[in-house]
Design a protein around this motif. Structure first.
Motif, PDB file in Angstrom:
ATOM      1  N   MET A  20     -12.680  62.311  -0.891  1.00 34.51           N
ATOM      2  CA  MET A  20     -12.953  60.976  -0.353  1.00 34.51           C
ATOM      3  C   MET A  20     -14.392  60.893   0.170  1.00 34.51           C
ATOM      4  O   MET A  20     -15.045  59.856   0.023  1.00 34.51           O
ATOM      5  N   LEU A  21     -14.869  61.977   0.777  1.00 34.00           N
ATOM      6  CA  LEU A  21     -16.257  61.975   1.255  1.00 34.00           C
ATOM      7  C   LEU A  21     -17.227  61.865   0.080  1.00 34.00           C
ATOM      8  O   LEU A  21     -18.179  61.086   0.118  1.00 34.00           O
ATOM      9  N   GLY A  23     -16.516  60.596  -2.838  1.00 33.58           N
ATOM     10  CA  GLY A  23     -16.344  59.246  -3.382  1.00 33.58           C
ATOM     11  C   GLY A  23     -17.121  58.218  -2.568  1.00 33.58           C
ATOM     12  O   GLY A  23     -17.766  57.333  -3.129  1.00 33.58           O
ATOM     13  N   SER A  24     -17.069  58.361  -1.225  1.00 37.56           N
ATOM     14  CA  SER A  24     -17.800  57.419  -0.359  1.00 37.56           C
ATOM     15  C   SER A  24     -19.300  57.503  -0.634  1.00 37.56           C
ATOM     16  O   SER A  24     -19.994  56.483  -0.713  1.00 37.56           O
ATOM     17  N   LEU A  27     -20.050  55.841  -3.902  1.00 34.72           N
ATOM     18  CA  LEU A  27     -19.962  54.383  -3.773  1.00 34.72           C
ATOM     19  C   LEU A  27     -21.258  53.838  -3.169  1.00 34.72           C
ATOM     20  O   LEU A  27     -21.823  52.847  -3.651  1.00 34.72           O
ATOM     21  N   GLY A  28     -21.715  54.511  -2.099  1.00 31.50           N
ATOM     22  CA  GLY A  28     -22.981  54.110  -1.483  1.00 31.50           C
ATOM     23  C   GLY A  28     -24.130  54.216  -2.472  1.00 31.50           C
ATOM     24  O   GLY A  28     -24.968  53.313  -2.579  1.00 31.50           O
ATOM     25  N   VAL A  63     -15.431  56.606  -8.593  1.00 34.14           N
ATOM     26  CA  VAL A  63     -14.957  55.804  -7.464  1.00 34.14           C
ATOM     27  C   VAL A  63     -13.497  55.370  -7.662  1.00 34.14           C
ATOM     28  O   VAL A  63     -12.736  55.250  -6.707  1.00 34.14           O
TER      29      VAL A  63
ATOM     30  N   LEU B 276     -17.295  52.419   3.917  1.00 34.82           N
ATOM     31  CA  LEU B 276     -17.256  53.047   2.591  1.00 34.82           C
ATOM     32  C   LEU B 276     -15.852  53.590   2.293  1.00 34.82           C
ATOM     33  O   LEU B 276     -15.319  53.416   1.196  1.00 34.82           O
ATOM     34  N   LEU B 280     -13.380  52.357  -0.651  1.00 38.70           N
ATOM     35  CA  LEU B 280     -12.957  53.323  -1.670  1.00 38.70           C
ATOM     36  C   LEU B 280     -11.428  53.280  -1.833  1.00 38.70           C
ATOM     37  O   LEU B 280     -10.908  53.263  -2.957  1.00 38.70           O
TER      38      LEU B 280
END
Lengths: 201, 436
Positions: A20-21, A23-24, A27-28, A63, B276, B280
């Protein structure tokens, strides 16, 4: 020093958290990359090469696929509670077991089929050409494979937990009927069941 | 069994799985794979899984969705909602039911930065509900206005549902966004009118709040919401001028929201991480349904069910209005039980050929579908916006909230009927701007 052996469940939790980190972060980066492309296109008349392909083939695929096991574990999938609310606790638990079986089968099929495609694309070195260089795209084909494997692992862990709960439920129910109950037989089950429906639309 | 029979059984099986709390995306995918396997072969069914999922997700157009979702979550985490409600309250609290009217317009304002109805309901409800209850507002009115006005999140652009409809029905997303502006404004005004008339007839529903704010305070509050018009003009303006695609507009909007929050000193690392993370999670849960929907579409085309229904309607000489009525009934019934995305993707593969055959304008139908889906967010027994409000005020019975939204639901049905009879209400703006 406490050297506890990690259980499959806690190991998966750590993997999901790390994913998840990542992925975040991606995304950013997707937002920054696309915005930079817009700015460069109009300010310097020099768009960032390959933005469309990198956003669609790498950021989007990561993502969407990477968090699937996490949202499964965190019960963040979009669901509709129509009949299930009227079911007994035990029946709800059995429905949940069915969900894990179907999810595991889906994850396995996704991993298997995507791996065939990924191997094919890796063999031919799938890539796209910008005006000045080539960018390989075959690595992104492995993201759904990785995601499928994680979905299967998560489904197995969740299924094992729920089967144990069904067994405990049966045991406690039996004890309760014999007058030896130390609590309501449904307590352990109701604590484990998700309470709310979560959606984003 | 005939392919059409298998198609019908597939839809029934999907509904059954969804009803026993199997995730919607998984239900659609499992049924579609099983259906394709029974119609063609397991090999074809499994290969569809690989091709359909990767090729659908690796899409530049669909990447607009996480961008717009991030824009909304950043707006929420940076406290834009608080200033919005404060400004609306200072300017509108003199009206009958002024706080409820303010809540309605704060929802409309937030909808312009967020693409999600639930997000709009929860974020505005968190601030507005305690305030309305503090002033002794009727619980039904207070909760009803939050749950109803929250649905504007899907209607006022940007809208995640509109992006999905645009991509699946092959309608330009910009046309849908522009076409939704007038119905969105009309809906917000009608909802405000309902509050004012109800409170005017029954003043006990909402005790009058003395507007003790000076003009300078009001102007200051109005000035504090400057990021919102900047965002709306920046995003929709750039889209309309044609300098950006919807994806670029989403990225630009998210970056702009972040910068505006930085300028207003409302952004921290923790807030950014939370925004974020939330985006997600939402993105993955939405796209899991998209994957199921793509597979279901393939299954439906193999079964020939959409063509069969289209032929039935053609043979029966059904008028376009009858098609709209039929579609409205299906959406209202399904909306009572299913999540908006479930309703959308269960029906679109079947309805799109029917709309095309009846020569219905797809932009108009897209907006009508969004409106119908909005009503589904308010109808019992599964009204997600009502549940969202309930989670904010656990002491208010669900029945009270459902009664509170009933007024707005009836008004929404009236708006839909008017939009269907007078398509120009929806279509004149995109035509005027030359994008339809």
């Amino acid at each position: 020093m406490n050297c506890r052996t990690p259980t499959p469940s806690s190991l998966l939790e750590h993997i999901n958290y790390c994913i998840m980190l990542i992925g975040s972060l991606l995304l950013g980066l997707m937002v920054v990359h696309t915005t930079l492309d817009v700015i460069m296109s109009y300010a310097a008349r020099q768009p960032v090469e390959g933005t469309v392909e990198i956003v669609s083939r790498y950021y989007m695929v990561a993502v969407v696929f990477l968090p699937l096991a996490f949202i499964q574990a965190a019960d963040k999938h979009i669901v509709a509670e129509l009949l299930s609310e009227r079911f007994s606790e035990r029946m709800q638990l059995l429905c949940q077991c069915l969900t894990w079986v179907l999810m595991g089968a889906f994850g396995a099929a996704l991993a298997w089929q995507s791996s065939l495609e990924a191997m094919r694309m890796t063999a031919i070195n799938e890539q796209f050409q910008t005006s000045t260089y080539f960018i390989p795209t075959w690595p992104s084909r492995w993201i759904p494979v990785f995601s499928g494997v994680l979905i299967v692992a998560q489904a197995l862990v969740s299924l094992a937990k729920d089967i144990l709960r069904v067994k405990n439920w049966n045991q406690e129910h039996q004890d309760a009927s014999q007058g030896n109950s130390h609590g309501h037989p449904d307590d352990s089950v109701s604590r484990s069941l998700p309470a709310t429906t979560d959606t984003s639309i | 069994m005939s392919p059409i029979g298998i198609g019908f059984c597939g839809i029934a099986a999907a509904l059954l799985l969804i009803s026993i709390r199997v995730p919607i995306g998984l239900s659609l995918a499992v049924v579609a794979i099983g259906g394709i396997a029974s119609l063609v072969s397991w090999d074809v069914a499994f290969s569809m899984l690989s091709y359909s999922t990767y090729d659908t997700i690796a899409s530049w157009e669909l990447s607009a969705i996480p961008m717009f979702l991030l824009m909304g979550t950043l707006a929420f985490h940076s406290g834009l909602t608080t200033t919005l409600f404060d400004a609306a309250r200072l300017w509108l609290s003199w009206l009958p039911g002024g706080l409820a009217v303010s809540t309605n317009f704060a929802c409309a304002g937030f909808a312009a930065a967020s693409g999600s109805s639930l997000a709009t309901t929860v974020t505005i409800g968190k601030i507005a509900l305690p305030e309305m209850r503090r002033y002794g507002y009727d619980n039904g009115l207070a909760c009803g206005v939050v749950a109803s006005a929250g649905t504007l999140g899907s209607l006022i652009p940007p809208s995640v549902i509109m992006i999905l409809i645009g991509i699946f029905a092959e309608v330009p997303i910009l046309s849908l966004f522009i076409a939704a502006i007038v119905p969105g404004i009309i809906t917000a005004l009608v909802f405000a009118g309902i509050v004012i008339i109800r409170v005017w007839l029954r003043p006990d529903l909402a005790p009058r709040v003395e507007a003790d704010a000076s003009w300078s305070e009001r102007m200051k509050a109005l000035a504090s919401i400057w990021p919102l018009p900047v965002l709306v003009l920046g995003v929709v303006g750039a889209l309309y001028i044609g300098i950006v695609t919807p994806t670029q507009a989403g990225a630009f909007g998210a970056a702009l929201t972040f910068l505006l929050a930085l300028v207003r000193k409302q952004m921290t690392w923790r807030k950014l991480k939370n925004a974020l993370w939330d985006t997600l999670t939402s993105t993955a849960s939405i796209f899991f349904i998209v994957i199921g929907a793509v597979l279901l579409t393939r299954f439906m085309s193999f079964s020939g069910l959409p063509e069969f229904l289209t032929e039935v309607m053609k043979d029966a000489g059904v008028s376009p209005y009858a098609v709209i009525l039929f579609v409205a009934i299906i959406y209202l019934v399904l909306g009572m039980f299913l999540d908006p995305l479930g309703v959308l993707f269960l029906t679109l593969p079947i309805f799109i050929p029917i709309f095309n055959n009846a020569q219905l304008d797809m932009v108009l139908m897209g907006i009508l579908i969004v409106k119908l889906i909005e009503i589904g967010l308010m109808t019992p027994p599964v009204g997600l916006n009502v549940f969202a409000v309930k989670s904010l005020v656990p002491d208010v019975p669900l029945g009270t909230i459902f009664r509170g939204v009933a007024w707005f639901m009836v008004a929404d049905l009236g708006i839909i009927a008017i939009m269907a009879v007078f398509p120009d209400i929806t279509l004149f703006l995109p035509r005027l701007l030359g994008i339809h």
